[in-house]
Each structure stands twice: as structure tokens, then as C-alpha cells.
Design an enzyme around this catalytic site. Structure first.
Site, short mmCIF file in Angstrom:
data_model
loop_
_atom_site.label_atom_id
_atom_site.label_comp_id
_atom_site.label_asym_id
_atom_site.label_seq_id
_atom_site.Cartn_x
_atom_site.Cartn_y
_atom_site.Cartn_z
N LYS A 298 -3.53 0.92 -1.75
CA LYS A 298 -4.87 0.72 -2.34
C LYS A 298 -5.53 -0.50 -1.69
CE LYS A 298 -2.67 -1.78 -6.14
NZ LYS A 298 -2.36 -1.79 -7.58
N TYR B 185 -18.89 -30.22 4.94
CA TYR B 185 -19.70 -30.17 3.72
C TYR B 185 -19.08 -31.00 2.61
CZ TYR B 185 -22.27 -26.13 5.60
OH TYR B 185 -23.05 -25.31 6.36
C1 LIG Z 1 -0.90 -2.05 -7.49
C2 LIG Z 1 0.11 -1.31 -8.27
C3 LIG Z 1 1.45 -1.27 -7.83
C4 LIG Z 1 1.97 -2.12 -6.69
O1 LIG Z 1 2.14 -3.43 -7.16
P1 LIG Z 1 2.75 -4.57 -6.25
O2 LIG Z 1 2.94 -5.72 -7.16
O3 LIG Z 1 1.75 -4.87 -5.19
O4 LIG Z 1 4.01 -4.04 -5.69
C5 LIG Z 1 2.33 -0.47 -8.53
N1 LIG Z 1 1.90 0.26 -9.60
C6 LIG Z 1 0.64 0.22 -10.06
C7 LIG Z 1 0.25 1.02 -11.25
C8 LIG Z 1 -0.30 -0.57 -9.41
O5 LIG Z 1 -1.55 -0.61 -9.89
#
Ligand SMILES: *Cc1c(COP(=O)(O)O)cnc(C)c1O
Length: 356
Positions: free
Chosen positions: A33, A254
């Protein structure tokens, strides 16, 4: 050409996936994702395709982009669908979807998918974000299981605190899961990266490794034996393209957030917060310059940042600066910036990615 770039090491990605599946013992969905946590979802999926059991993304649009890029492997929508109308596309693209609420079960009961759907039934075992309460879980399973539109139901839950090695919450969630899933003849999916790495009792049929695929530890800078096996995938780097020699008492950048306490050689690096580097990285946030440890000074600008080259007389214009990667763990940068490896990696912008 501007020298900023993110090198993506696809063999490290494959190595980390193998670690995840080995720890999980069964099958593993590679979580890609958010454009594979900033690494490029399509390229990462292609690299993992020969060995991955499937992929997981957050929502439909991310999955369709992968299908349109020719990824035919299983893809799970971790957040399920937001509107009933998405079910038509879920069926057409042969996607797997999470289901976390009664209205989604109702929608599936009205749908006419071209083949039975594979549905991941989400249990709220203590995260208290999405999913059916433990007391409603069996009923939801029975309803789904009875639908002709549903081919297989997978039991799914998510941990809230598996990254906290001394928290009792994961064990509590495991107990809720065991009770809620008792007697249901379905496969189980519960492990995210920290659960895979640190909670062997949490292992299930389908692991869901995310962050660990990219070689970052979910435990931050806390040492953990399995996390030490991971290889960083992204190296964010640029070069020094200007140098200033300053006397004592001179502010840099800055806000004058850094004032020289000694005669100082300042290296100006072509990378800034518009590229995803934290704007408020404090003075001394670690970098390497031509492989030598150094630190940032002054506030990060939109397109550039400054580093202290005083102790590196060999360094100068053209020196390679690693912001995070194989030499500077992204978790260390995150710790300095009160951020997380998740945020830093997902926040990568504007910088071209080069795959090696
Ligand atoms: C993003 C996500 C994962 C992966 O989590 P990580 O901590 O990056 O391994 C697994 N399950 C669900 C439902 C998620 O939303």
C-alpha cells in the site's frame, strides 16, 4: 541534473520478503500500500512476483493500478470497500476484500460477482479501529459463509501494539482472537511486521508483512534479533553542491536555528523537505558524507539542507550524502525527528527512484 535520488535495492526487498515468510511459516501477502511505502508499488510487485503468495494494498484504486500494470497475482484490499458500487470492480479485477461491517455483508448479498469472492472477515480484537466485535464475529462469519457470492472466508485481525516488545496488549489480543475464531473452519491472518518478527505465538496462515519488507525495523532503534536480519531497501542520497566557510557566531539557514560555535565549513546538499526529508530535523540528525558520519545543521529548506563538513576536510562539492539507507538507518533519522520509519519512507516525494 539534480543529484537527489532514491536507490531501491530489489534484491534486499526479496531477501526481506523471504525473512517474513520464513518467520510466518505459511503464506505471506506483501503489503505494498501507499506506493509500497514510497518504494514504488508496481516495481516492487514485479520484483516479488516470482515468489510472493500475493499482495495487499489499502484500497481499490491502488489495486486497479497494479492490475493495469499487469500484476495478475492475488491482491487484498486491507480497508475493504467504501461504497457498494466498488464490488463490481472488485469482482471484475478478481480482488480479495476485507469486510468489517454489516453493511458490507448486505452489499455482498446483493452483488453478482463473476466468480465467488474471497472475503477477509475482520475481527476487532482490541485495535478498536475496524472490524466486528468479538461477540458478533461468529454471526458475521455464518452470514458470509452462507452467501453464494462468497467462495472463501479468511479470518483477519490486526495488532495495535506488537511493536512494543514489553506490552501485554498483544497477548491480550491473541486471547480475544483465539476465542472469537474458535470453531470457525477458516484460515487465519493476524501478523503484521512486528508480530512476525517478535511474537512467534502470533503466527497464522497468512502473514501480512509491510514495513519489514523495506528493511526498516518496526521497533525503531530498539535492538531486536530478527529485525537485525533485514536489509534496507531504500537509500536516499544527494550531493553537496555548494560550500560556505563561516566564522564563529554565524547563523545558518531559516530561523537561525544553528549558530556556529567554531569556524565551520557548511555543505549545502540538494535535498529538502519537498522531497520528504523532515523539515524540523534537529541539528545533528545523522547523515554520511562520502561514507563518513556527519550531521545536519540549521533548518531544512524546501529544496536543500545543510550539513557540517568541518571535521571532513576531504569533503566538498560533489561529495555524496546519504540521508538514510544502508549507512544511516531510516529508524535513526526517525528517532532524531520524533517521526517513524513508516512516515519517512511513505513521505518520499519528487525524488526520482532508481531500481538496482
Ligand atoms: C499496513 C497493514 C499491515 C502491514 O503493517 P506493517 O506494520 O507495515 O507490517 C498489515 N495489516 C494491515 C491490516 C495493515 O493495514
Amino acid at each position: 541534473m539534480r543529484p537527489a535520488r532514491a536507490l531501491i535495492d530489489l534484491s534486499a526487498l526479496r531477501h526481506n520478503y523471504r525473512v517474513g515468510r520464513e518467520l510466518g511459516g505459511q503464506r505471506a501477502l506483501a503489503v505494498i500500500k501507499a506506493d509500497a511505502y514510497g518504494h514504488g508499488a508496481t516495481r516492487c510487485a514485479q520484483a516479488l512476483l516470482p515468489e510472493a503468495d500475493g499482495f495487499a494494498v489499502a484500497f481499490l484504486e491502488e489495486a486497479i493500478a497494479l492490475r493495469e500494470a499487469g500484476i495478475g497475482a492475488p491482491i487484498l484490499l486491507l480497508e475493504g470497500f467504501f461504497e457498494e458500487s466498488e464490488l463490481e470492480l472488485i469482482g471484475r479485477h478478481n480482488l480479495w476484500t476485507a469486510v468489517a461491517a454489516d453493511w458490507q455483508v448486505d452489499a455482498i448479498a446483493r452483488a453478482t460477482p463473476p466468480q465467488p469472492l474471497k472475503v477477509w472477515l475482520k475481527l476487532d480484537s482490541g485495535m478498536h479501529r475496524l472490524g466486528f466485535a468479538a461477540g458478533d464475529y461468529h454471526a458475521a462469519w455464518r452470514r458470509l459463509h452462507a452467501l453464494p457470492q462468497v467462495g472463501e472466508v479468511v479470518l483477519m485481525s490486526h495488532f495495535a501494539r506488537a511493536d512494543e516488545l514489553d506490552s501485554t496488549r498483544t497477548v491480550e489480543q491473541l486471547a480475544v482472537q483465539a476465542q472469537a475464531c474458535a470453531g470457525l473452519p477458516s484460515k487465519l491472518s493476524i501478523s503484521n511486521s512486528p508480530a512476525l518478527l517478535a511474537w512467534p505465538q502470533a503466527h497464522s496462515d497468512w502473514a501480512r508483512p509491510g514495513l519489514m519488507l523495506y528493511g526498516a525495523s518496526p521497533f525503531g532503534t530498539v535492538a531486536q534479533a530478527q529485525a537485525a536480519r533485514l536489509q534496507p531497501v531504500m537509500t536516499l542520497e544527494s550531493r553537496v553542491f555548494a560550500v560556505r566557510e563561516l566564522g564563529v557566531g554565524e547563523p545558518v539557514g531559516y530561523g537561525g536555528c544553528f549558530v556556529t560555535a567554531r569556524p565551520t565549513r557548511v555543505g549545502v546538499v540538494a535535498l529538502g523537505y519537498a522531497d520528504g526529508y523532515p523539515q524540523f530535523a534537529p541539528n545533528g540528525t545523522p547523515v554520511t558524507v562520502d561514507g563518513h558520519a556527519a550531521g545536519t545543521i540549521g533548518r531544512v529548506s524546501m529544496d536543500m539542507l545543510t550539513v557540517d563538513l568541518t571535521d571532513l576536510p576531504e569533503a566538498g562539492i560533489g561529495s555524496r550524502v546519504e540521508l538514510w539507507g544502508k549507512q544511516v538507518p531510516v529508524t535513526e533519522v526517525a528517532a532524531h525527528c520524533r517521526s517513524s520509519a513508516y512516515t519517512l519512507l511513505c513521505g518520499l516525494k519528487r525524488v526520482p527512484r532508481e531500481y538496482v
